[in-house]
Design an enzyme around this catalytic site. Sequence first.
Site, PDB file in Angstrom:
ATOM      1  N   ASN A   7       0.867  -1.179   0.000  1.00  0.00           N
ATOM      2  CA  ASN A   7       0.000   0.000   0.000  1.00  0.00           C
ATOM      3  C   ASN A   7       0.903   1.228   0.000  1.00  0.00           C
ATOM      4  O   ASN A   7       1.304   1.725   1.047  1.00  0.00           O
ATOM      5  CB  ASN A   7      -0.908  -0.023   1.234  1.00  0.00           C
ATOM      6  CG  ASN A   7      -1.947   1.076   1.242  1.00  0.00           C
ATOM      7  OD1 ASN A   7      -1.806   2.081   0.572  1.00  0.00           O
ATOM      8  ND2 ASN A   7      -2.995   0.886   2.033  1.00  0.00           N
ATOM      9  N   ARG A  98      -2.536  -1.374  -3.738  1.00  0.00           N
ATOM     10  CA  ARG A  98      -3.426  -0.227  -3.845  1.00  0.00           C
ATOM     11  C   ARG A  98      -2.896   0.649  -4.960  1.00  0.00           C
ATOM     12  O   ARG A  98      -1.722   1.033  -4.969  1.00  0.00           O
ATOM     13  CB  ARG A  98      -3.436   0.555  -2.534  1.00  0.00           C
ATOM     14  CG  ARG A  98      -4.178   1.892  -2.623  1.00  0.00           C
ATOM     15  CD  ARG A  98      -3.897   2.724  -1.395  1.00  0.00           C
ATOM     16  NE  ARG A  98      -4.492   4.061  -1.482  1.00  0.00           N
ATOM     17  CZ  ARG A  98      -3.880   5.170  -1.133  1.00  0.00           C
ATOM     18  NH1 ARG A  98      -2.640   5.118  -0.676  1.00  0.00           N
ATOM     19  NH2 ARG A  98      -4.479   6.333  -1.230  1.00  0.00           N
ATOM     20  N   HIS A 186      -9.543   7.398  -2.376  1.00  0.00           N
ATOM     21  CA  HIS A 186      -9.739   6.729  -1.083  1.00  0.00           C
ATOM     22  C   HIS A 186     -10.900   5.731  -1.134  1.00  0.00           C
ATOM     23  O   HIS A 186     -11.484   5.385  -0.113  1.00  0.00           O
ATOM     24  CB  HIS A 186     -10.003   7.752   0.042  1.00  0.00           C
ATOM     25  CG  HIS A 186      -8.834   8.606   0.382  1.00  0.00           C
ATOM     26  ND1 HIS A 186      -8.958   9.964   0.626  1.00  0.00           N
ATOM     27  CD2 HIS A 186      -7.520   8.318   0.518  1.00  0.00           C
ATOM     28  CE1 HIS A 186      -7.762  10.472   0.883  1.00  0.00           C
ATOM     29  NE2 HIS A 186      -6.880   9.493   0.827  1.00  0.00           N
ATOM     30  N   ARG A 247      -1.423  19.511   1.094  1.00  0.00           N
ATOM     31  CA  ARG A 247      -2.156  19.847  -0.131  1.00  0.00           C
ATOM     32  C   ARG A 247      -3.158  20.962   0.150  1.00  0.00           C
ATOM     33  O   ARG A 247      -3.797  20.981   1.195  1.00  0.00           O
ATOM     34  CB  ARG A 247      -2.888  18.622  -0.676  1.00  0.00           C
ATOM     35  CG  ARG A 247      -1.975  17.590  -1.294  1.00  0.00           C
ATOM     36  CD  ARG A 247      -2.737  16.363  -1.725  1.00  0.00           C
ATOM     37  NE  ARG A 247      -2.232  15.176  -1.041  1.00  0.00           N
ATOM     38  CZ  ARG A 247      -2.800  13.984  -1.090  1.00  0.00           C
ATOM     39  NH1 ARG A 247      -3.918  13.815  -1.767  1.00  0.00           N
ATOM     40  NH2 ARG A 247      -2.270  12.965  -0.449  1.00  0.00           N
ATOM     41  N   GLU A 390      -7.840  -0.898   4.809  1.00  0.00           N
ATOM     42  CA  GLU A 390      -7.553  -0.920   3.372  1.00  0.00           C
ATOM     43  C   GLU A 390      -6.790  -2.180   2.984  1.00  0.00           C
ATOM     44  O   GLU A 390      -7.085  -2.795   1.952  1.00  0.00           O
ATOM     45  CB  GLU A 390      -6.740   0.315   2.986  1.00  0.00           C
ATOM     46  CG  GLU A 390      -7.503   1.616   2.989  1.00  0.00           C
ATOM     47  CD  GLU A 390      -6.635   2.792   2.596  1.00  0.00           C
ATOM     48  OE1 GLU A 390      -6.990   3.497   1.650  1.00  0.00           O
ATOM     49  OE2 GLU A 390      -5.590   3.009   3.255  1.00  0.00           O
TER      50      GLU A 390
END
Length: 406
Positions: A7, A98, A186, A247, A390
């Site tokens: 990931n 991922r 996501h 960000r 995840e």
Amino acid sequence: MKILVLNAGSSSQKSCLYSIPDDSVPAHPPEPIWQADIDFTVNDEHGILTVKANGMEREITVPGENRSQGITIMVNTLIEGDTRVLNHLSEINCVGHRVVHGGSNYSQSVIVTPEVKSSIRELIPLAPAHNGANLEGIEVMENSLPNVPQVAVFDTAFHRTIPPESSTYPLPREWWEKGIKRYGFHGTSHKYCAGKAAEILDKPLDSLRMIICHLGNGASLCAVKNGESIDTTMGFTPLEGLMMGSRSGSLDPAILIYLMRNHGFTADELDRLLNKESGLKGVSGISADMRAITTAMNEGDSRARLALDMYIHRLRGCMGSMIASLEGLDVLVFTAGIGENAPSIREKACEGWNFLGLKIDGDKNRSHPRNIDIATTDSPVRILVIHTEEDWTIARDCIELLKGKV
């Protein structure tokens, strides 16, 4: 069955190994038998690899500039030293990755082929901090395990159900035809949390209107109705939406035109400014880490306070847009690093929504909740803190593909 999960984030590589019985898939996420994380934010010259296995924890310095070499070192800890859990890497049955951006091509997880790799590579400009790192991991594992199947699990896939009025930008039609639209990200986390929320509340997933707040260094909200994503805050790239760690999130696009015309910014300089130097880090001048921001604010730092106030203001504003898309709200979910571990953020995010019935139980909220409802008993809207899984979602998709169920 041994499933290795990679990931990759913009500044990290989180991996784990699951050992699953061949005849069944566990209903709940099992504990990995090996876990390894590489943090590339330590400095420009090296990263720190932390490996946990056999009750041991090791820290190893890995190259910062050559991430492929770092991943190779990480994978070799599966078969070397006191973290060894396999005799040979060939015992691994599948590797799941991922992949942040799948564009318009993929609505579900797929076995990696040369064509899939080519698609991931072509989409690097849309997720420059992620897709390149995802592809890097795939290629390292091709060299280490050339005959083992690999699976790409796309963050964008869950959002393919978003209707056109939300996914289309107000631009000339020709640009939509060229692929410029809102994809959302996501999705692996949002999908898992939606199912887990229904399980915790013991209600059918298709009966719930929920907002899932994935709040980490990167952050996005997702409006889930009838088990499907109908709106989200990230868009064409993972830059849109909420204010994040480094960000900017959404801003007036004319600012970029101004910076190019009047201050000579290049595209690369703007990319770095918006993705690496903005958000909490840019406003506070301290860090992209919410913990550092909170500490500084408590010590009286005015820029840290402004950064936190802006973060909450924008979070609430985006929550409002998701509520409008859902035409109501039954469940609010907090997940990921900040969502799971910052009670003050959860509390502030819920303030001002009392008229909708968001009533948070202060004691539950501050008691390190995990996979529980922290709303008051009389709150018509349930508020959940869910530990996102995840990695297990990726592993489960690998198992289903290997068994031909997808």
